[in-house]
Design a protein around this motif. Structure first.
Motif, PDB file in Angstrom:
ATOM      1  N   CYS A 265       0.817  -1.216   0.000  1.00 34.49           N
ATOM      2  CA  CYS A 265       0.000   0.000   0.000  1.00 34.49           C
ATOM      3  C   CYS A 265       0.850   1.264   0.000  1.00 34.49           C
ATOM      4  O   CYS A 265       1.972   1.287   0.509  1.00 34.49           O
ATOM      5  CB  CYS A 265      -0.894   0.038   1.234  1.00 34.49           C
ATOM      6  N   THR A 300       0.673  -2.853   4.601  1.00 38.33           N
ATOM      7  CA  THR A 300       0.232  -1.469   4.685  1.00 38.33           C
ATOM      8  C   THR A 300       1.431  -0.529   4.788  1.00 38.33           C
ATOM      9  O   THR A 300       2.572  -0.958   4.968  1.00 38.33           O
ATOM     10  CB  THR A 300      -0.706  -1.274   5.890  1.00 38.33           C
ATOM     11  N   SER A 306      -3.384   1.134  10.287  1.00 42.91           N
ATOM     12  CA  SER A 306      -4.102   0.375   9.265  1.00 42.91           C
ATOM     13  C   SER A 306      -5.619   0.483   9.378  1.00 42.91           C
ATOM     14  O   SER A 306      -6.354  -0.260   8.738  1.00 42.91           O
ATOM     15  CB  SER A 306      -3.696  -1.098   9.344  1.00 42.91           C
ATOM     16  N   ASN A 323       1.080  -5.461   8.910  1.00 46.14           N
ATOM     17  CA  ASN A 323       1.107  -4.066   9.340  1.00 46.14           C
ATOM     18  C   ASN A 323       2.504  -3.776   9.879  1.00 46.14           C
ATOM     19  O   ASN A 323       2.891  -4.313  10.922  1.00 46.14           O
ATOM     20  CB  ASN A 323       0.056  -3.811  10.422  1.00 46.14           C
TER      21      ASN A 323
END
Length: 466
Positions: A265, A300, A306, A323
Motif C-alpha cells: 500500500c 500497509t 491500518s 502491518n
C-alpha cells in the motif's frame, strides 16, 4: 581528532543509516561519531553505549512567519523554474490554495510573483534571506553552542529536504564546518521542491541521479557529487535480517502449496485507491479468475495506522495482513509520520516478503525497486483518472522518475480490473519473462552493488576530511 556528525531526520533515515552497517563502518573510519537526531534519543536503544558514539537530540524547531515566507518563496520559485517537468507542475497545481485564509492569500501572492521571478539567482537570494531570518532564533543559537562544544570535522545530512532542519544547516555553514547530504529518494530531484539549502558535497544513488542533480542545481560542481548507491536496500544482503522460508510461512500462516501475491500500500494521501485494488484481487481469487492457486498478503504503509482498511478486512477475512512494526517515538511533531522508526522484526518481515512472494502489486511505489532486487514480477495499478471518479493516480505515470520505469518495461501497468487479472496470470505463469528488464532498471537506478554500501559511503565521507 576526526569526528563525523550525522543528522538523522526521521524514521526512514533511521532505517537507512542506523539499521544498515553504516554506524559500525563509521566508527571504524572516524574517531568519534555524533548522531544529531530529529528523533528522541530513546529510539537508539539498539546502538551500544560507547565513547566513540554520541547521540544528541536536536530541539524541535518551529518555523516563524518570516522564515516560512522565504522558504515557501524559494520552493515555489524552484517549481516554477522547472514546471516543464510533469511532477514539478503537478505539485504546483495540487499545492495551489483552495481557500482564502490569510495563509492561503500569502501563498497565492507568492505564486503570482514567482511566475515572473524564478531565476537561479533569485532563488539563491531568497535562500539567503531565509537563512538570515534564522540567525536570531533561540533554537539556532542552541545549535551554534552544540557545534562549538562538539567540533565535528564534517557534518552529513542523511536527507536533503526537511525544512525544520534549516537552522541546523545554517549553524553548520556559519561555523565553517564542511557539510554534505544524501539525496533521500529517487523521485526527490525531478518531482519535489527545492532542497534544504546549499551543501558542499552530495552523495547520490546513481549516475542518473548525479545528472539530475547537476541539471536542477547548476551552481553545484560536478566533482562534488559522488555516486555511492543507497543504504535503503542494504539490509536485504545482511545476514541479521534473513528469515528461512518455512519460518516466514509459519509466522504469517501461509499455504506452502499456494503462490503468494503481495499488494504493498501507499499512504492515505496518495493511496486512496488501495482498497479498490485489494478488493479486485480478493474477488478474483474468490471467483477463481486467477489460474494458479494463490493467496494474498497486504503490506500497509509504515507511515500510518491500518484503520482505514477495517471494512475490507471484515469483508475478506482470508487476506493476510502485514502491518509494519514501526514505533511512534514522539507525539505532536510537525511531521508526526517522520517520528515512526522500524523494528528489526519489521525489516526481517519485509525482506522475507521480498524474497518469498511470487508477485508484487503496487501503485507506482519505490517498492517496485525493492521487489526487482529479488527479481520478482511487478504490476503497477493506476485505476483512477479524472473521468471515472476515482483518485487520479494515472497522473503519476507522467512523473519523470516513474516514466523511465514504465518505458523500461520492467513492470506492467494495469488501469482496470480486467487488465490487472490478465497481468497477474501472465506474471505467475512466466515469472522470469522480464528478468532482463528488471536487472537493467536496477543498474540504472542504483549504480553500485548493495554489498559494501555503508563502507563505500563512510569512505567517501572520510575522504572529504583528508
Amino acid at each position: 581528532m576526526k569526528k563525523l556528525g550525522i543528522v538523522i531526520t526521521d524514521g526512514v533515515g533511521f532505517r537507512n543509516f542506523v539499521m544498515s552497517d553504516f554506524i559500525a563502518e563509521a566508527t571504524q573510519q572516524f574517531d568519534q561519531v555524533i548522531i544529531y537526531s530529529g528523533l528522541p534519543i530513546s529510539a537508539y536503544h539498539s546502538i551500544p553505549v560507547s565513547p566513540s558514539i554520541v547521540i544528541k537530540e536536536l530541539s524541535v524547531f518551529t518555523e516563524g512567519k518570516q522564515t516560512w515566507i522565504f522558504r515557501k518563496w524559494k520552493e515555489l520559485a524552484h517549481l516554477k523554474k522547472h514546471k516543464k517537468f510533469y511532477g514539478m507542475n503537478d505539485n504546483l497545481v495540487s499545492g495551489y490554495p483552495k481557500t482564502n485564509s490569510l495563509r492561503s492569500i500569502l501563498i497565492k501572492i507568492i505564486y503570482f510573483f514567482t511566475h515572473f521571478i524564478h531565476s537561479q539567482k533569485s532563488i539563491l537570494f531568497v535562500e539567503k534571506l531565509q537563512f538570515f531570518s534564522l540567525s536570531k532564533n533561540i533554537i539556532t543559537k542552541e545549535y551554534f553552542k552544540l557545534l562549538k562544544e562538539d567540533e565535528p570535522s564534517h557534518v552529513f545530512f542523511t536527507h536533503q529536504r526537511p525544512p525544520y532542519l534549516a537552522p541546523f544547516l545554517y549553524a553548520v555553514i556559519q561555523s565553517k564546518i564542511p557539510v554534505s547530504t544524501f539525496i533521500f529518494s529517487w523521485d526527490n530531484l525531478a518531482s519535489k521542491g527545492r532542497m534544504l539549502g546549499t551543501f558542499d558535497y552530495f552523495l547520490v544513488w546513481s549516475d542518473l541521479m548525479k545528472k539530475e542533480l547537476l541539471y536542477f542545481y547548476p551552481n553545484v560542481k560536478e566533482e562534488n557529487v559522488i555516486v555511492v548507491g543507497t543504504p535503503q536496500f542494504e539490509p536485504y544482503v545482511m545476514d541479521k535480517y534473513k528469515m528461512e522460508k518455512q519460518d516466514f510461512y509459519s509466522k504469517f500462516n501461509l499455504e506452502l502449496n499456494h503462490k503468494l501475491i503481495c499488494f504493498s500500500c501507499a499512504d492515505a494521501s496518495i493511496g486512496a485507491n488501495d482498497t479498490v485494488v485489494i478488493r479486485a484481487i480478493a474477488l478474483a481469487l474468490r471467483e477463481n479468475k486467477i489460474e494458479i492457486p494463490c493467496q494474498l498478503l497486504v503490506r500497509t504503509s509504515p507511515a500510518e495506522e491500518s484503520s482505514r482498511f477495517a471494512s475490507i478486512k471484515a469483508e475478506f477475512p482470508e487476506i493476510i495482513w502485514n502491518n509494519p512494526k514501526w514505533i511512534l517515538t514522539r507525539e505532536n511533531h510537525v511531521e508526526s509520520w517522520s517520528q515512526r522508526v522500524p523494528s528489526e522484526e519489521d525489516i526481517r518481515d519485509l525482506r522475507s516478503i521480498l524474497e518469498y512472494v511470487d508477485l508484487n502489486i503496487n501503485m507506482c511505489s519505490t517498492m517496485s525497486l525493492d521487489f526487482m532486487l529479488f527479481d520478482k514480477p511487478v504490476i503497477n495499478t493506476v485505476f483512477g483518472n479524472p473521468e471515472n471518479g476515482l483518485y487520479n493516480d494515472q497522473r503519476f505515470l507522467n512523473y519523470v522518475h516513474y516514466k523511465k520505469v514504465i518505458d523500461s518495461q520492467s513492470v506492467t501497468v494495469s488501469k482496470n480490473t480486467t487488465e490487472l487479472i490478465a497481468q497477474i496470470n501472465v506474471a505467475l505463469s512466466n515469472p522470469k519473462g522480464r528478468t532482463a528488464q528488471r536487472k537493467a532498471m536496477i543498474n540504472f537506478q542504483i549504480s553500485k552493488d548493495l554489498f559494501g554500501t555503508s563502507k563505500r559511503i563512510v569512505s567517501t565521507l572520510s575522504q572529504f576530511n583528508d
